[in-house]
Design a protein around this motif. Structure first.
Motif, PDB file in Angstrom:
ATOM      1  N   TYR A 147      -3.473  53.191   6.551  1.00  0.00           N
ATOM      2  CA  TYR A 147      -3.893  54.165   7.380  1.00  0.00           C
ATOM      3  C   TYR A 147      -4.581  55.352   6.763  1.00  0.00           C
ATOM      4  O   TYR A 147      -5.357  56.193   7.030  1.00  0.00           O
ATOM      5  CB  TYR A 147      -2.805  54.549   8.491  1.00  0.00           C
ATOM      6  CG  TYR A 147      -2.358  53.470   9.457  1.00  0.00           C
ATOM      7  CD1 TYR A 147      -3.454  52.683  10.182  1.00  0.00           C
ATOM      8  CD2 TYR A 147      -1.148  53.437   9.784  1.00  0.00           C
ATOM      9  CE1 TYR A 147      -3.068  51.915  11.188  1.00  0.00           C
ATOM     10  CE2 TYR A 147      -0.762  52.252  10.704  1.00  0.00           C
ATOM     11  CZ  TYR A 147      -1.647  51.682  11.398  1.00  0.00           C
ATOM     12  OH  TYR A 147      -1.631  50.783  12.467  1.00  0.00           O
ATOM     13  N   TYR A 148      -3.722  55.323   5.484  1.00  0.00           N
ATOM     14  CA  TYR A 148      -4.314  56.506   4.564  1.00  0.00           C
ATOM     15  C   TYR A 148      -5.794  56.541   4.313  1.00  0.00           C
ATOM     16  O   TYR A 148      -6.731  57.428   4.244  1.00  0.00           O
ATOM     17  CB  TYR A 148      -3.425  56.716   3.220  1.00  0.00           C
ATOM     18  CG  TYR A 148      -2.256  57.229   3.737  1.00  0.00           C
ATOM     19  CD1 TYR A 148      -1.848  58.489   3.900  1.00  0.00           C
ATOM     20  CD2 TYR A 148      -0.922  56.158   3.746  1.00  0.00           C
ATOM     21  CE1 TYR A 148      -0.416  58.701   4.028  1.00  0.00           C
ATOM     22  CE2 TYR A 148       0.392  56.381   3.924  1.00  0.00           C
ATOM     23  CZ  TYR A 148       0.654  57.730   4.139  1.00  0.00           C
ATOM     24  OH  TYR A 148       1.934  58.146   4.428  1.00  0.00           O
ATOM     25  N   LYS A 149      -6.340  55.163   4.065  1.00  0.00           N
ATOM     26  CA  LYS A 149      -7.652  54.884   3.526  1.00  0.00           C
ATOM     27  C   LYS A 149      -8.510  55.044   4.839  1.00  0.00           C
ATOM     28  O   LYS A 149      -9.594  55.421   4.742  1.00  0.00           O
ATOM     29  CB  LYS A 149      -7.555  53.226   3.043  1.00  0.00           C
ATOM     30  CG  LYS A 149      -8.980  53.145   2.763  1.00  0.00           C
ATOM     31  CD  LYS A 149      -8.953  51.806   2.039  1.00  0.00           C
ATOM     32  CE  LYS A 149     -10.498  51.155   1.422  1.00  0.00           C
ATOM     33  NZ  LYS A 149     -10.300  49.948   0.819  1.00  0.00           N
ATOM     34  N   LYS A 191     -14.364  51.497  14.691  1.00  0.00           N
ATOM     35  CA  LYS A 191     -13.792  52.693  13.742  1.00  0.00           C
ATOM     36  C   LYS A 191     -13.242  53.663  14.476  1.00  0.00           C
ATOM     37  O   LYS A 191     -12.117  53.927  14.035  1.00  0.00           O
ATOM     38  CB  LYS A 191     -15.001  53.162  12.909  1.00  0.00           C
ATOM     39  CG  LYS A 191     -14.769  53.988  11.685  1.00  0.00           C
ATOM     40  CD  LYS A 191     -14.131  53.297  10.597  1.00  0.00           C
ATOM     41  CE  LYS A 191     -13.958  54.436   9.533  1.00  0.00           C
ATOM     42  NZ  LYS A 191     -13.111  53.747   8.441  1.00  0.00           N
ATOM     43  N   PHE A 192     -13.524  53.960  15.601  1.00  0.00           N
ATOM     44  CA  PHE A 192     -12.927  55.009  16.452  1.00  0.00           C
ATOM     45  C   PHE A 192     -11.517  54.566  16.705  1.00  0.00           C
ATOM     46  O   PHE A 192     -10.603  55.217  16.643  1.00  0.00           O
ATOM     47  CB  PHE A 192     -13.632  55.370  17.633  1.00  0.00           C
ATOM     48  CG  PHE A 192     -13.077  56.488  18.396  1.00  0.00           C
ATOM     49  CD1 PHE A 192     -13.353  57.789  17.969  1.00  0.00           C
ATOM     50  CD2 PHE A 192     -12.719  56.293  19.605  1.00  0.00           C
ATOM     51  CE1 PHE A 192     -12.821  58.767  18.630  1.00  0.00           C
ATOM     52  CE2 PHE A 192     -12.027  57.363  20.401  1.00  0.00           C
ATOM     53  CZ  PHE A 192     -12.085  58.660  19.932  1.00  0.00           C
ATOM     54  N   GLU A 200      -5.579  54.822  15.753  1.00  0.00           N
ATOM     55  CA  GLU A 200      -4.503  54.125  15.417  1.00  0.00           C
ATOM     56  C   GLU A 200      -3.550  54.551  14.175  1.00  0.00           C
ATOM     57  O   GLU A 200      -2.420  54.847  14.150  1.00  0.00           O
ATOM     58  CB  GLU A 200      -4.660  52.678  15.226  1.00  0.00           C
ATOM     59  CG  GLU A 200      -3.490  51.900  14.788  1.00  0.00           C
ATOM     60  CD  GLU A 200      -3.909  50.344  14.812  1.00  0.00           C
ATOM     61  OE1 GLU A 200      -3.049  49.735  13.755  1.00  0.00           O
ATOM     62  OE2 GLU A 200      -4.848  49.793  15.084  1.00  0.00           O
ATOM     63  N   ALA A 201      -4.588  54.956  13.303  1.00  0.00           N
ATOM     64  CA  ALA A 201      -4.077  55.957  12.079  1.00  0.00           C
ATOM     65  C   ALA A 201      -3.524  56.769  12.174  1.00  0.00           C
ATOM     66  O   ALA A 201      -2.215  57.311  11.818  1.00  0.00           O
ATOM     67  CB  ALA A 201      -5.123  55.922  11.114  1.00  0.00           C
ATOM     68  N   ALA A 220      -0.587  52.161  24.220  1.00  0.00           N
ATOM     69  CA  ALA A 220      -0.608  50.514  23.943  1.00  0.00           C
ATOM     70  C   ALA A 220       0.484  49.769  25.075  1.00  0.00           C
ATOM     71  O   ALA A 220       1.589  50.507  25.315  1.00  0.00           O
ATOM     72  CB  ALA A 220      -0.288  50.524  22.618  1.00  0.00           C
ATOM     73  N   PRO A 221       0.065  48.584  25.180  1.00  0.00           N
ATOM     74  CA  PRO A 221       0.958  47.826  26.018  1.00  0.00           C
ATOM     75  C   PRO A 221       2.166  47.396  25.276  1.00  0.00           C
ATOM     76  O   PRO A 221       2.261  47.700  23.988  1.00  0.00           O
ATOM     77  CB  PRO A 221       0.189  46.343  25.955  1.00  0.00           C
ATOM     78  CG  PRO A 221      -1.218  46.785  25.772  1.00  0.00           C
ATOM     79  CD  PRO A 221      -1.086  47.941  24.927  1.00  0.00           C
TER      80      PRO A 221
END
Length: 306
Positions: free
Chosen positions: A6-8, A46-47, A52-53, A187-188
């Protein structure tokens, strides 16, 4: 489940501050937002990854779990109850007959899902009567930009969140930075658990002539020299159109008047509004004719002789 850095994704380092995370998310979200990249599947993907990140890294507790457990961060509480140490890669559980250690997964836990681990402890093996736990879905965070005029009225708007289109009602009077929760649009859940929620942060762009402070509005109105001296009537703008106000004779520059109920709607309070405050500014006439200059000179002489 593959590991996602997630950082990347947000192009930040692991030492990034909360402010740096927020700034990076906003920059990336604007760049890849579906509204700015219609029919672009890669931008849409990408969005989703960016959102998520941000879901994880913007929450200090979730970030801590992610740093420790990686892709299985959502199950951190279960891991810790089971005695799992990601550094030692070992599980232990209290049973009626004593302690039992689980090392069935060898040295690489990252390649297996938590559901496999959970079943080995409590599921089909029969070692416990407990069934699969239900897990609440992850919450989603999104930002929605509005101009001040749009925030003035209750209206509906379509949003694309995590690849899904939803239609929401935006109440009049929403403020810049305000967060609204949309239940069950995250999210489910897992194993029949409830869905997460959607949290929308509103970013209000104000390109109008009004300054907003809470439910009150502030604006300036020009007075020509003659109206300021002799008094009269002028028209000023409000969000409901122009209104006429009376100007007393000898009104001074900087005088402030209140137009009650002509401000911004009070959030979720029907027919309740703040006030509009008008500050008068003096507009000095220019390009005077010879006759006008002569008259002003006469006035000046009269004032000086008093």
């Amino acid at each position: 489940m593959d590991y996602i850095d997630y950082y990347k994704t947000l192009e930040i380092t692991k030492s990034a501050t909360e402010a740096e995370i927020k700034k990076a998310y906003r920059k990336a979200a604007r760049k890849y937002h579906p509204d700015l990249n219609p029919n672009d599947k890669e931008a849409e993907k990408k969005f989703k990854e960016i959102n998520e990140a941000n879901e994880v890294l913007s929450n200090p507790e979730n970030r801590k779990k992610y740093d420790k457990y990686g892709k299985d961060w959502k199950h951190a509480d279960e891991f810790e109850k089971a005695g799992y140490d990601p550094n030692q890669q070992q599980y232990s559980r209290q049973q009626q007959g004593g302690n039992q250690a689980y090392t069935d997964f060898g040295g690489d836990f990252s390649g297996s899902d938590f559901s496999d681990f959970f079943n080995s402890m409590y599921g089909s093996s029969g070692r416990s009567s407990r069934g699969q736990a239900k897990y609440r879905g992850q919450d989603f965070n999104a930002e929605l930009q509005l101009d001040l005029a749009s925030a003035y009225t209750t209206h509906k708007q379509n949003l694309t969140v995590n690849g899904k289109n939803i239609r929401i009602t935006i109440p009049a009077g929403v403020e810049n930075g305000q967060i609204i929760k949309i239940p069950n649009h995250g999210a489910p859940g897992a194993n029949g658990g409830p869905n997460g929620d959607l949290y929308i942060t509103f970013l209000i762009d104000n390109d109008s002539e009004f300054k907003r402070e809470g439910n009150n509005l502030y604006a300036n109105a020009d007075l020509d020299l003659y109206t300021a001296i002799l008094g009269g009537e002028i028209y000023v703008n409000t969000f409901d159109g122009k209104v006429k106000i009376k100007v007393p004779a000898e009104t001074q520059p900087g005088t402030k008047v209140k137009l009650k109920g002509k401000g911004f709607p009070v959030y979720k309070k029907d027919n309740q509004f703040g006030d509009l405050y008008i500050t008068y500014t003096l507009k000095i006439p220019t390009k005077l004719s010879a006759k006008e200059k002569e008259l002003f000179e006469e006035l000046a002489k009269l004032r000086n002789h008093e």
